[in-house]
Motif scaffolding. Structure first.
Motif, mmCIF file in Angstrom:
data_model
loop_
_atom_site.group_PDB
_atom_site.id
_atom_site.type_symbol
_atom_site.label_atom_id
_atom_site.label_comp_id
_atom_site.label_asym_id
_atom_site.label_seq_id
_atom_site.Cartn_x
_atom_site.Cartn_y
_atom_site.Cartn_z
ATOM 1 N N ARG A 244 62.101 23.582 62.542
ATOM 2 C CA ARG A 244 62.313 22.977 61.222
ATOM 3 C C ARG A 244 62.863 23.999 60.237
ATOM 4 O O ARG A 244 63.785 23.717 59.466
ATOM 5 N N LYS A 245 62.291 25.213 60.261
ATOM 6 C CA LYS A 245 62.760 26.264 59.359
ATOM 7 C C LYS A 245 64.188 26.683 59.705
ATOM 8 O O LYS A 245 65.004 26.949 58.811
ATOM 9 N N LYS A 246 64.480 26.724 60.995
ATOM 10 C CA LYS A 246 65.827 27.105 61.436
ATOM 11 C C LYS A 246 66.852 26.075 60.968
ATOM 12 O O LYS A 246 67.928 26.425 60.477
ATOM 13 N N LYS A 247 66.509 24.787 61.101
ATOM 14 C CA LYS A 247 67.423 23.726 60.674
ATOM 15 C C LYS A 247 67.645 23.768 59.173
ATOM 16 O O LYS A 247 68.745 23.530 58.685
ATOM 17 N N LYS A 248 66.563 24.060 58.430
ATOM 18 C CA LYS A 248 66.691 24.124 56.975
ATOM 19 C C LYS A 248 67.632 25.249 56.570
ATOM 20 O O LYS A 248 68.439 25.116 55.644
ATOM 21 N N ALA A 249 67.542 26.374 57.294
ATOM 22 C CA ALA A 249 68.433 27.505 56.999
ATOM 23 C C ALA A 249 69.872 27.166 57.364
ATOM 24 O O ALA A 249 70.810 27.548 56.657
ATOM 25 N N GLU A 250 70.060 26.434 58.454
ATOM 26 C CA GLU A 250 71.411 26.072 58.884
ATOM 27 C C GLU A 250 72.083 25.137 57.888
ATOM 28 O O GLU A 250 73.301 25.170 57.709
ATOM 29 N N ASN A 257 82.106 26.717 57.883
ATOM 30 C CA ASN A 257 81.733 27.040 59.256
ATOM 31 C C ASN A 257 81.519 25.802 60.110
ATOM 32 O O ASN A 257 81.097 25.903 61.254
ATOM 33 N N GLU A 258 81.748 24.620 59.556
ATOM 34 C CA GLU A 258 81.589 23.388 60.311
ATOM 35 C C GLU A 258 82.522 23.376 61.517
ATOM 36 O O GLU A 258 83.610 23.953 61.486
ATOM 37 N N ASP A 259 82.107 22.723 62.562
ATOM 38 C CA ASP A 259 82.905 22.621 63.776
ATOM 39 C C ASP A 259 84.014 21.591 63.548
ATOM 40 O O ASP A 259 83.835 20.394 63.788
ATOM 41 N N THR A 260 85.155 22.051 63.074
ATOM 42 C CA THR A 260 86.258 21.131 62.747
ATOM 43 C C THR A 260 86.800 20.429 63.981
ATOM 44 O O THR A 260 87.266 19.284 63.895
ATOM 45 N N GLU A 261 86.732 21.099 65.124
ATOM 46 C CA GLU A 261 87.250 20.477 66.346
ATOM 47 C C GLU A 261 86.425 19.249 66.727
ATOM 48 O O GLU A 261 86.980 18.199 67.068
ATOM 49 N N ARG A 262 85.127 19.364 66.634
ATOM 50 C CA ARG A 262 84.254 18.225 66.953
ATOM 51 C C ARG A 262 84.423 17.115 65.915
ATOM 52 O O ARG A 262 84.401 15.934 66.253
ATOM 53 N N LEU A 263 84.577 17.502 64.655
ATOM 54 C CA LEU A 263 84.782 16.509 63.601
ATOM 55 C C LEU A 263 86.060 15.713 63.851
ATOM 56 O O LEU A 263 86.067 14.477 63.765
ATOM 57 N N ALA A 423 81.147 11.429 59.960
ATOM 58 C CA ALA A 423 81.233 12.248 61.171
ATOM 59 C C ALA A 423 80.204 13.375 61.146
ATOM 60 O O ALA A 423 79.588 13.697 62.171
ATOM 61 N N ARG A 424 79.995 13.988 59.982
ATOM 62 C CA ARG A 424 78.992 15.056 59.882
ATOM 63 C C ARG A 424 77.584 14.514 60.116
ATOM 64 O O ARG A 424 76.752 15.183 60.745
ATOM 65 N N ARG A 425 77.302 13.336 59.602
ATOM 66 C CA ARG A 425 75.981 12.718 59.844
ATOM 67 C C ARG A 425 75.769 12.465 61.331
ATOM 68 O O ARG A 425 74.674 12.683 61.870
ATOM 69 N N VAL A 426 76.816 11.999 61.999
ATOM 70 C CA VAL A 426 76.707 11.740 63.437
ATOM 71 C C VAL A 426 76.449 13.039 64.198
ATOM 72 O O VAL A 426 75.553 13.116 65.054
ATOM 73 N N LEU A 427 77.210 14.095 63.885
ATOM 74 C CA LEU A 427 77.035 15.374 64.571
ATOM 75 C C LEU A 427 75.643 15.952 64.329
ATOM 76 O O LEU A 427 75.022 16.500 65.240
ATOM 77 N N GLU A 428 75.162 15.825 63.095
ATOM 78 C CA GLU A 428 73.827 16.344 62.770
ATOM 79 C C GLU A 428 72.754 15.677 63.610
ATOM 80 O O GLU A 428 71.865 16.329 64.151
ATOM 81 N N ARG A 429 72.844 14.338 63.755
ATOM 82 C CA ARG A 429 71.848 13.628 64.545
ATOM 83 C C ARG A 429 72.007 13.909 66.035
ATOM 84 O O ARG A 429 71.027 14.049 66.761
ATOM 85 N N MET A 430 73.251 13.999 66.511
ATOM 86 C CA MET A 430 73.478 14.323 67.926
ATOM 87 C C MET A 430 72.908 15.697 68.267
ATOM 88 O O MET A 430 72.258 15.871 69.301
ATOM 89 N N ASP A 431 73.137 16.671 67.391
ATOM 90 C CA ASP A 431 72.627 18.022 67.629
ATOM 91 C C ASP A 431 71.097 18.037 67.610
ATOM 92 O O ASP A 431 70.456 18.724 68.410
ATOM 93 N N ALA A 432 70.508 17.282 66.677
ATOM 94 C CA ALA A 432 69.044 17.200 66.612
ATOM 95 C C ALA A 432 68.483 16.581 67.884
ATOM 96 O O ALA A 432 67.472 17.041 68.428
ATOM 97 N N GLU A 433 69.141 15.542 68.372
ATOM 98 C CA GLU A 433 68.694 14.877 69.588
ATOM 99 C C GLU A 433 68.835 15.793 70.795
ATOM 100 O O GLU A 433 67.939 15.872 71.644
ATOM 101 N N ASN A 434 69.945 16.531 70.858
ATOM 102 C CA ASN A 434 70.149 17.443 71.986
ATOM 103 C C ASN A 434 69.129 18.568 71.989
ATOM 104 O O ASN A 434 68.684 19.019 73.049
#
Length: 440
Positions: A244-250, A257-263, A423-434
């Motif tokens: 949780r602390k790591k995610k808050k820092a991220e 620094n967002e992953d433009t390729e994935r976006l 797209a950012r919301r989708v990536l955030e949830r996908m990363d959290a799920e992974n």
């Protein structure tokens, strides 16, 4: 002001008794908490407090906290380290014999109403957190204990509405002012010999303590795990806290620094929908075309013991909207899989104009036999007089559909974002799920 709460327990699992200070001194036993008890006798609670059958039973059991005078004459108590067993609480649902209770939890398909189970989990977690904050003599400081987040609620097997079940939980981890409570829904499977087969659902809630006078964070009793299982649960909770602390820092990192390729990969099909709709993939749909909303005024009858809207009520309303959204999207009755995450950013007060906005954020179609539908619900507290609107909660749910519907040819569509924000919301949830999958 919170006065006193003393608890005694039977040897063995899933049996708990809540006693008053007088009973604890005399050794007189009270009856185990019965989920349907509050519907069969008057409730000695103040008017307007929100209640479901289970929250009634829980709050009735601890009502003396608010009704009895403080014998010690002071609100100051010494902090102590407590074992998880001191806060362990269970509540029993006698569905097989209690028709009135069963009707409260039956949905139109004769299945369990998961929204009400989620609501009850929040009520039980509140009782568990209060028990942990009490000292051994039953006294405690005036604390405001609120739900901060729900890390995950995972359904391990279907819950039946005509078979008795028990919800059992305890504090498993403590920070300075926060506590993690893990609860299990236990429903025996006929013919099963392994005790773990009876676990139907696992939930992790985080509560935080606030001083009722200053509103600032308040230190709570530390935890002292004793058994190997308690130590393992503490280690797992400690790891979740670090994540949780790591995610808050991220989240505070530079947007560049967002992953433009994935976006861009996510947005490619959405741009076709916007710019060339006639050529868009007919098996896909835009996120914006899956939206559903629910709006209501928060009433006094929905308030909790602190005078604010009961968190479990908000979770149930969000779940029911998400379920309806998944139903309309899939074209068949959805089956609940898990609550991925819930954030409580701001309290919701009586009189607030609450808007719940939901959408299908993305689908997972890798397994044709069990496609997954991920639904986001965002709660907005709006104040028309002030022309303001703030996000109070975010809820994330995962559903699938029954195997019979898939066999009958039902197909779940792919969902694509049309904007970078989506797209950012989708990536955030996908990363959290992974990250959850990697940990498990």
């Amino acid at each position: 002001m919170i006065k006193s709460l003393v608890n005694s327990f039977k040897e063995g699992p899933f049996q708990v008794k809540i006693q008053t200070r007088e009973n604890a001194v005399s050794g007189e036993n009270s009856q185990p908490i019965d989920a349907g008890s509050s519907m069969r006798k008057p409730i000695s609670l103040w008017p307007g407090m929100y209640h479901s059958p289970v929250s009634n039973a829980l709050w009735e059991a601890r009502s003396r906290i608010f009704e009895e005078p403080n014998d010690s004459g002071t609100s100051e108590t010494k902090l102590v380290a407590k074992s998880p067993s001191k806060s362990r609480t269970s509540i029993c649902y006698k569905f097989s014999s209690d028709f009135i209770l069963r009707e409260q939890y039956r949905n139109p398909w004769n299945k369990i109403r998961m929204g009400k189970v989620v609501e009850d989990l929040d009520a039980l977690a509140g009782t568990i957190s209060y028990k942990h904050c009490c000292s051994d003599d039953g006294s405690t400081r005036p604390l405001l204990l609120v739900t901060a987040s729900v890390d995950r609620i995972v359904l391990k097997k279907p819950i039946l509405v005509d078979v008795d079940l028990t919800i059992d939980g305890a504090v498993t981890w403590v920070g300075r002012s926060s506590m993690e409570i893990q609860m299990e829904v236990i429903q025996p499977t006929e013919g099963a010999t392994n005790p773990s087969d009876a676990v139907a659902l696992v939930a992790n809630f985080t509560f935080v303590a606030r001083d009722t006078k200053t509103g600032k964070s308040a230190i709570v009793n530390q935890i002292s795990p004793e058994t190997d299982k308690e130590k393992l649960l503490w280690e797992e909770a400690e790891e979740r806290n670090k994540m949780r602390k790591k995610k808050k820092a991220e989240k505070k990192r530079d947007p560049e620094n967002e992953d433009t390729e994935r976006l861009n990969a996510l947005l490619s099909e959405g741009r076709v929908f916007i710019d060339m709709p006639a050529l868009a993939d007919r098996d896909s749909i835009l996120i914006q075309d899956t939206r559903h909303e629910n709006t209501f005024i928060c009433q006094p009858q929905q308030r909790n013991i602190h005078g604010r809207i009961f968190g479990g009520f908000l979770m149930r309303k969000a779940f029911e909207l998400a379920f309806s959204n998944a139903y309309a999207f899939a074209g068949a009755a959805p089956r609940f899989v898990e609550v991925d995450h819930v954030d409580f950013f701001k309290p919701v007060d009586v009189g607030n104009f609450l808007r719940l906005k939901s959408c299908v954020l993305y689908t997972e179609l890798e397994n044709p036999a069990e496609p997954l539908i991920n639904v986001e619900v965002v709660a907005h507290v709006t104040r028309p007089e002030l022309r303001s609107s703030e996000v109070s909660n975010k809820f994330y749910f995962t559903f699938t559909v029954l195997h019979e519907a898939i066999k009958d040819g039902l197909r779940i569509r792919n969902v694509v974002p049309a904007t970078e924000e989506e797209a950012r919301r989708v990536l955030e949830r996908m990363d959290a799920e992974n990250s959850q999958i990697a940990k498990s």
